[in-house]
Design a protein around this motif. Structure first.
Motif, mmCIF file in Angstrom:
data_model
loop_
_atom_site.group_PDB
_atom_site.id
_atom_site.type_symbol
_atom_site.label_atom_id
_atom_site.label_comp_id
_atom_site.label_asym_id
_atom_site.label_seq_id
_atom_site.Cartn_x
_atom_site.Cartn_y
_atom_site.Cartn_z
ATOM 1 N N ASN A 31 1.593 -12.664 -21.169
ATOM 2 C CA ASN A 31 2.365 -12.153 -21.319
ATOM 3 C C ASN A 31 2.542 -11.291 -20.536
ATOM 4 O O ASN A 31 3.444 -10.683 -20.062
ATOM 5 C CB ASN A 31 3.773 -12.454 -23.181
ATOM 6 C CG ASN A 31 2.868 -14.057 -22.512
ATOM 7 O OD1 ASN A 31 3.338 -14.907 -22.194
ATOM 8 N ND2 ASN A 31 3.298 -14.277 -24.382
ATOM 9 N N LYS A 32 1.712 -9.700 -21.233
ATOM 10 C CA LYS A 32 1.594 -8.748 -21.057
ATOM 11 C C LYS A 32 0.772 -8.506 -20.043
ATOM 12 O O LYS A 32 1.304 -7.406 -18.809
ATOM 13 C CB LYS A 32 1.335 -7.803 -22.555
ATOM 14 C CG LYS A 32 1.924 -8.170 -23.644
ATOM 15 C CD LYS A 32 3.213 -7.639 -23.377
ATOM 16 C CE LYS A 32 3.929 -8.259 -24.944
ATOM 17 N NZ LYS A 32 5.457 -7.835 -24.751
ATOM 18 N N ASN A 63 -0.002 -10.691 -17.649
ATOM 19 C CA ASN A 63 0.263 -11.122 -16.680
ATOM 20 C C ASN A 63 -0.690 -12.298 -16.031
ATOM 21 O O ASN A 63 -1.001 -12.382 -14.690
ATOM 22 C CB ASN A 63 0.838 -11.246 -15.686
ATOM 23 C CG ASN A 63 1.830 -11.438 -14.805
ATOM 24 O OD1 ASN A 63 2.425 -12.983 -14.814
ATOM 25 N ND2 ASN A 63 2.666 -11.497 -13.834
ATOM 26 N N SER A 109 -1.924 -15.410 -15.258
ATOM 27 C CA SER A 109 -1.555 -16.485 -15.586
ATOM 28 C C SER A 109 -2.167 -17.565 -15.520
ATOM 29 O O SER A 109 -1.719 -18.982 -15.646
ATOM 30 C CB SER A 109 0.051 -17.109 -14.662
ATOM 31 O OG SER A 109 -0.488 -16.954 -13.292
ATOM 32 N N SER A 144 -3.317 -19.588 -18.652
ATOM 33 C CA SER A 144 -1.845 -20.995 -19.185
ATOM 34 C C SER A 144 -2.289 -22.051 -18.585
ATOM 35 O O SER A 144 -1.705 -23.371 -19.673
ATOM 36 C CB SER A 144 -0.137 -20.561 -18.422
ATOM 37 O OG SER A 144 0.042 -19.558 -18.583
#
Length: 143
Positions: free
Chosen positions: A108-109, A111, A113, A116
């Motif tokens: 989230n902070k 990034n 990704s 994920s």
């Protein structure tokens, strides 16, 4: 003589990193499998919705599982000392929580990704558990 010492150092270094990778994968697999099993077993009970309790139960299960796996690898008897066992349960609970927290922060902070992805995320959490537990192992608590 110098070559023998260098080769001995290389063998020690390679052995250390192979065990580090092996325990990272073991922790990742345990985190994934036990997380799924515990959700199936306790998922309908309201107490399991409390994140702290679910992490504590997961930490307990991972702590027991790693102790069993370690004892089987060393061909020792499986031994649980009550005081140390409680400590390691809390240590594994903290390691799981902190690894999940870092994964969320990195996604989230910062990034990142790619964390994920479920497989990469599970390996990241296994790596985090392994590193944190190794740090706890290096600290002399007087047990």
């Amino acid at each position: 003589m110098r070559n023998k010492e260098h080769k001995k150092y290389e063998n020690h270094y390679a052995k250390y990193w192979s065990w580090f990778v092996a325990w990272t994968l073991i922790n990742a697999i345990l985190y994934f499998v036990l997380g799924l099993l515990l959700k199936e077993i306790f998922g309908t009970y309201p107490f399991f919705e409390v994140r702290f309790l679910s992490l504590l139960i997961l930490g307990l299960c991972v702590s027991i599982s790693t102790r069993i796996i370690y004892s089987l690898m060393k061909k020792n008897r499986i031994y649980f000392d009550s005081g140390v066992f409680v400590f390691w349960t809390i240590a594994y609970t903290f390691a799981i929580w902190f690894s999940e927290f870092l994964r969320t922060v990195f996604i989230n902070k910062i990034n990142l990704s790619f964390l994920s992805n479920q497989l990469i995320g599970i390996i990241f959490i296994g790596l985090g558990i392994n590193i944190i537990i190794r740090v706890f192992q290096k600290i002399d608590f007087g047990f």
